[in-house]
Design an enzyme around this catalytic site. Structure first.
Site, PDB file in Angstrom:
ATOM      1  N   GLU A 151     -23.938   4.822 -43.050  1.00  0.00           N
ATOM      2  CA  GLU A 151     -24.222   4.282 -41.898  1.00  0.00           C
ATOM      3  C   GLU A 151     -24.952   4.963 -40.688  1.00  0.00           C
ATOM      4  OE1 GLU A 151     -20.223   2.672 -40.654  1.00  0.00           O
ATOM      5  OE2 GLU A 151     -20.468   0.860 -41.698  1.00  0.00           O
ATOM      6  N   GLU A 307     -19.834  -3.222 -47.543  1.00  0.00           N
ATOM      7  CA  GLU A 307     -18.543  -2.843 -47.121  1.00  0.00           C
ATOM      8  C   GLU A 307     -17.951  -4.106 -46.357  1.00  0.00           C
ATOM      9  OE1 GLU A 307     -17.816   0.629 -44.748  1.00  0.00           O
ATOM     10  OE2 GLU A 307     -18.873   1.912 -46.263  1.00  0.00           O
TER      11      GLU A 307
END
Ligand code: GLA
Length: 675
Positions: A151, A307
Site C-alpha cells: 500500500e 485484501e
C-alpha cells in the site's frame, strides 16, 4: 497467473503472518487452509526485521520452512518483498530515512511505513534485501506472484525532508531543463517568486499563505513518482532475477497519492485492497467505482482483490462486523467486476499488536465461528466455478478521470474548496451503476473509440491534446457528457486563455463567463423539459456550483430557475459532427443526474446489462470464447426476483439442477448463471 502454470482458478486466501505464531501452529495453519479452500497466501509483508535481524545478517531459515510447508500443502504464495516496514536497526543507524511533514516534524518509527520515499539509503537497503529474497526463492515451487512493498502512500503520502527537497530539485531539472522554463510553468512572476537557480527551490512546506499552486501540483506528481521509484527499484531486481514471475503491488482504492493509471503500466497484474464499510448503505457503489478502475487500468485484464476483511476492521472509529452474507456478496461483487482472486487481511487473527481487533479468516474464537464457516463456504463456492478466471467484460460507457486533474482541483485558492473529486466521480458513476450499465474508467488519454458514451465528471485540468481527442471522439459520432469546471487549466495549473473552458468551447458550443459556486447548504432550482422532465416532479435542484453560461451554438436543455443566474443555461446539448456534447453547469441532485444520463444513454444506445432489474440488484457479464457468465448481486434488504432473457444454468445452485428462467435472490443473495 504465472504463464508457465496455466491452471485456471479463482485464487482464494489471505495475508499470512506465521512469524507471529510458534512453529507448532504452522502445520495446523496449512491443514485449516486446505479445509477453507485456500489456494494462495500472501507471505512476508512485514517480515524484514525477522529475516534481516541485523544489518546484512540474514535469517531465512524460518521462512524457508514457511514456504516449504505451504508448498507441501499445494498452496501458492504471493510473495511480499518485505520492505514495507524498516526494522528498528535501520532507523537507528540511519535516522535520516525518517519522513518529515510539511511543517518540519519528523515521523518516528513505532508504526510502519516510516521511510522517506526519496531516501537513497532506504532504497539501497530495500533492494539489497529484495536481491537476497529473489535469489533465494526464484525456483521455489510456491512462488506465484511478487507483491512489492505494501500500500504505497498509505501513511506517508508526501515527505518534505531535505532529502525529498534535493530529489524534488533533481526531478524538476529533468522535467523543465532550465530554471526559466520552471519559472514560466509555475507563474513565478506572481508574488515575487522568481527563481534564479534550481538550488533555491523547496518543497511546498508550510508557508504563511497559499503556496504556489503549480509547485503544489508538481509536488503531488513528484511524490507519486518518488513512491513509484521505490517500487521500480525493487521491480528492476525482480525482473532480472525472476523474469518469468509476475509482479504486482496492492493499491488502495481511489487513493490520491498514487496514480493508478501510471502504476498500471509497471505491473503485470493490478491488485487492490478494498474494505467495504458495513455501516455505509452505499458501500458497494464506492467499491463498484474502484473495481471498475482496477479492471480498466490494464485494458480489462482480470485483477486481484488482495485484501479485504472477513468481517470487522479495527481502524474506523466504529467497526461493524460484516453481517451474515455480506462478505460473500462483496467478494462476488469483486469477481463480477473482473477480479480473479479473493484474498483477505489476514489468515489468523493476531493476539497482540495494533490489529488484534481486526477480523481474520481464523478468528480468536477458532474454527467453530461464523467467520470461519462463511470463509470456508466461499472457498468451496469459488472452487466450483474455476472457468470464471480469465474471462472479461465489455462496457459501452466510459468515465474519464485523471490524477493530475484531481491533484490540481483540490488545491487551495479555487472558486470553491468544496469540490471533491472522489464525490463527483462517484455521483456520475452511481448514475450509471444504478441504471445497470457497465462502465470502464479511463484517463483522458485512453482509447475512446470503442465507447458510445463518455462521461467527464470534472476534469479541471485538461491538456489541449486531450481536449482535441474529445472533439474527435464526438465528431466521429460519440456522445459526451461534461460536468462543470472542466477544461479550465493546462498541465501547469495555468488558465487556458480564451474564455472558459477554452479547449472545449467549440465542442460544447458555449462559454462560461463567471463561476458562481454555491454556499454551503444552498441550492438552486433547475428547470427543463425533455431530459430532465424524465425526473418525477417538474423542477429539480442543483447545489455546490453554478456558473453563468452563454451558449454559442449549443441548445439550452435546462435553465437555472432562481438565484442570480435565473433564466441562464444550466444544462446544454451541442450537436457536433455526427455526435453530441452535453454540458452540466451545476451538481444536479442524484435523481436528476440519473434522469439526464438515462436520456443521453438512450440517445447513445448504451443499454443496461439486463433490462428491468429490481432496484439495488447489480448485474454484470464476464465472458470468453467458451463461457458467458451473468452475475446477479442483491445489495438490497428485500428479496428480488430477476427474469432472465433465456434459460440459464445456476452455477451456485444445487448440483444437477437444470436451467432456470427466473432467479429469486434473498437479501445479499448472489447468483452466477451460465448460458
Ligand atoms: C491494509 C494493510 C494491511 C492491514 C489492513 C487492515 O490493507 O495493507 O497490512 O493493515 O490494512 O485493514
Amino acid at each position: 497467473m504465472r504463464a508457465d502454470r496455466p491452471d485456471r482458478r479463482i485464487h482464494f486466501g489471505g495475508d499470512y503472518y506465521p512469524e507471529q505464531w510458534p512453529e507448532e501452529v504452522w502445520a495446523e495453519d496449512t491443514r485449516l487452509m486446505k479445509e477453507a479452500g485456500v489456494t494462495m497466501v500472501t507471505a512476508g509483508v512485514f517480515a524484514w526485521a525477522k529475516v534481516e535481524p541485523r544489518p546484512g545478517e540474514y535469517d531465512f531459515g524460518w521462512f524457508d520452512r514457511v514456504l516449504d510447508n505451504l508448498s507441501q500443502a499445494g498452496l501458492r504464495v504471493c510473495l511480499a518483498t518485505m520492505t514495507a516496514s524498516p526494522p528498528p536497526w535501520l532507523t537507528r543507524l540511519h535516522p535520516e530515512i525518517l519522513p518529515e511533514t510539511a511543517d518540519g516534524r519528523r515521523k518516528w518509527p513505532g508504526g510502519r511505513q516510516h521511510y522517506c520515499p526519496s531516501s537513497p539509503v532506504y532504497r539501497e537497503y530495500a533492494t539489497r534485501l529484495v536481491e537476497r529474497l529473489a535469489t533465494r526463492y526464484a525456483q521455489h515451487p510456491a512462488l506465484e506472484v511478487w507483491h512489492v512493498g505494501n500500500e504505497y502512500g498509505c501513511h506517508i503520502r508526501q515527505c518534505f525532508c531535505d532529502e525529498s527537497a534535493a530529489d524534488f530539485r533533481r526531478w524538476l531539472r529533468e522535467r523543465y531543463g532550465t530554471v526559466e522554463a520552471l519559472n514560466e510553468a509555475w507563474s513565478t512572476a506572481f508574488w515575487s517568486q522568481q527563481y534564479g537557480s534550481f538550488d533555491e527551490v523547496l518543497p511546498p512546506r508550510l508557508a504563511p499563505t497559499f503556496a504556489n499552486p503549480s509547485q503544489q501540483l508538481d509536488y503531488w506528481r513528484f511524490s507519486d513518482d518518488a513512491l513509484r521509484q521505490c517500487y521500480l527499484a525493487e521491480l528492476a531486481v525482480l525482473r532480472r532475477v525472476t523474469p518469468g514471475v509476475p509482479v504486482t503491488t496492492n493499491l488502495m482504492p481511489h487513493h490520491k497519492p498514487v496514480d493508478a493509471f501510471e502504476w498500471a503500466r509497471h505491473q503485470d497484474v493490478m491488485s487492490l485492497d478494498f474494505y467495504q464499510d458495513p455501516y455505509d448503505p452505499d458501500t458497494h457503489q464506492g467499491a463498484a467505482l474502484s473495481f471498475d478502475v482496477m479492471r480498466s487500468a490494464r485494458g480489462g485484464q482480470p485483477w486481484l482483490l488482495l485484501e479485504q476483511a472477513p468481517s470487522a476492521v479495527n481502524w474506523r472509529p466504529r467497526n461493524s462486523p460484516k453481517p451474515p452474507g455480506a462478505m460473500r456478496l462483496w467478494s462476488w461483487q469483486a469477481i463480477a467486476q473482473g477480479a480473479d482472486a479473493i484474498m483477505f487481511f489476514q489468515w489468523r487473527q493476531s493476539l497482540g499488536g495494533a490489529e488484534k481487533f481486526h477480523s481474520a479468516m481464523v478468528p480468536h474464537g477458532g474454527t467453530g465461528t461464523r467467520i470461519f464457516r462463511e470463509v470456508s463456504e466461499l472457498g468451496r463456492e469459488l472452487a466450483s466455478v474455476p472457468e470464471i478466471a480469465g474471462t472479461r467484460s465489455h462496457a459501452g460507457a466510459a468515465l474519464l478521470t485523471d490524477w493530475n486533474s484531481w491533484w490540481a482541483l483540490e488545491l487551495d485558492s479555487r472558486p470553491s474548496t468544496a469540490l471533491d473529486q472522489t464525490q463527483i466521480n462517484r455521483a456520475h458513476h452511481r448514475a450509471l451503476f444504478e441504471a445497470g450499465v457497465a462502465c470502464d474508467v479511463l484517463p483522458p488519454w485512453g482509447e475512446l473509440s470503442g465507447y458510445r458514451l463518455v462521461i467527464v465528471p470534472n476534469l479541471y485540468l485538461l491538456g489541449e491534446d486531450d481536449a482535441r481527442r474529445l472533439e474527435e471522439y464526438v465528431e466521429g459520432g460519440g456522445h459526451l457528457v461534461v460536468s462543470f469546471f472542466s477544461g479550465i487549466v493546462d498541465g501547469c495549473d495555468r488558465v487556458h486563455p480564451g474564455g472558459y473552458p477554452a479547449p472545449l468551447r467549440q465542442l460544447l458550443g458555449l462559454r462560461v463567463e463567471e463561476f458562481w459556486p454555491l454556499d454551503e447548504g444552498a441550492s438552486v432550482s433547475v428547470q427543463g423539459a425533455g431530459p430532465l422532465g424524465a425526473v418525477p416532479g417538474s423542477g429539480v435542484t442543483g447545489d455546490l456550483w453554478s456558473e453563468s453560461i452563454e451558449t454559442e451554438g449549443a441548445e439550452t436543455v435546462a435553465v437555472f430557475g432562481d438565484g442570480e443566474l435565473a433564466g441562464g443555461p444550466a444544462v446544454t446539448r451541442h450537436s457536433y459532427g455526427s455526435g453530441a456534447a452535453w454540458y452540466i453547469g451545476t451538481r444536479l441532485e442524484p435523481a436528476a443526474l440519473r434522469g439526464l444520463l438515462d436520456h443521453v444513454r438512450e440517445e447513445a444506445d448504451v443499454r443496461p446489462v439486463l433490462p428491468g432489474l429490481p432496484a439495488r440488484v447489480q448485474a454484470t457479464v464476464r465472458e470468453d470464447d467458451e463461457h458467458r457468465f451473468l452475475f446477479l448481486l442483491n445489495h438490497g434488504d428485500g428479496e428480488a426476483v430477476v427474469r432472465l432473457p433465456e434459460p440459464m444454468r445456476d452455477r451456485l445452485g444445487p448440483d444437477g439442477s437444470g436451467p432456470v428462467s427466473t432467479v429469486t435472490l434473498p437479501p445479499r443473495g448472489v447468483a452466477v448463471l451460465e448460458r
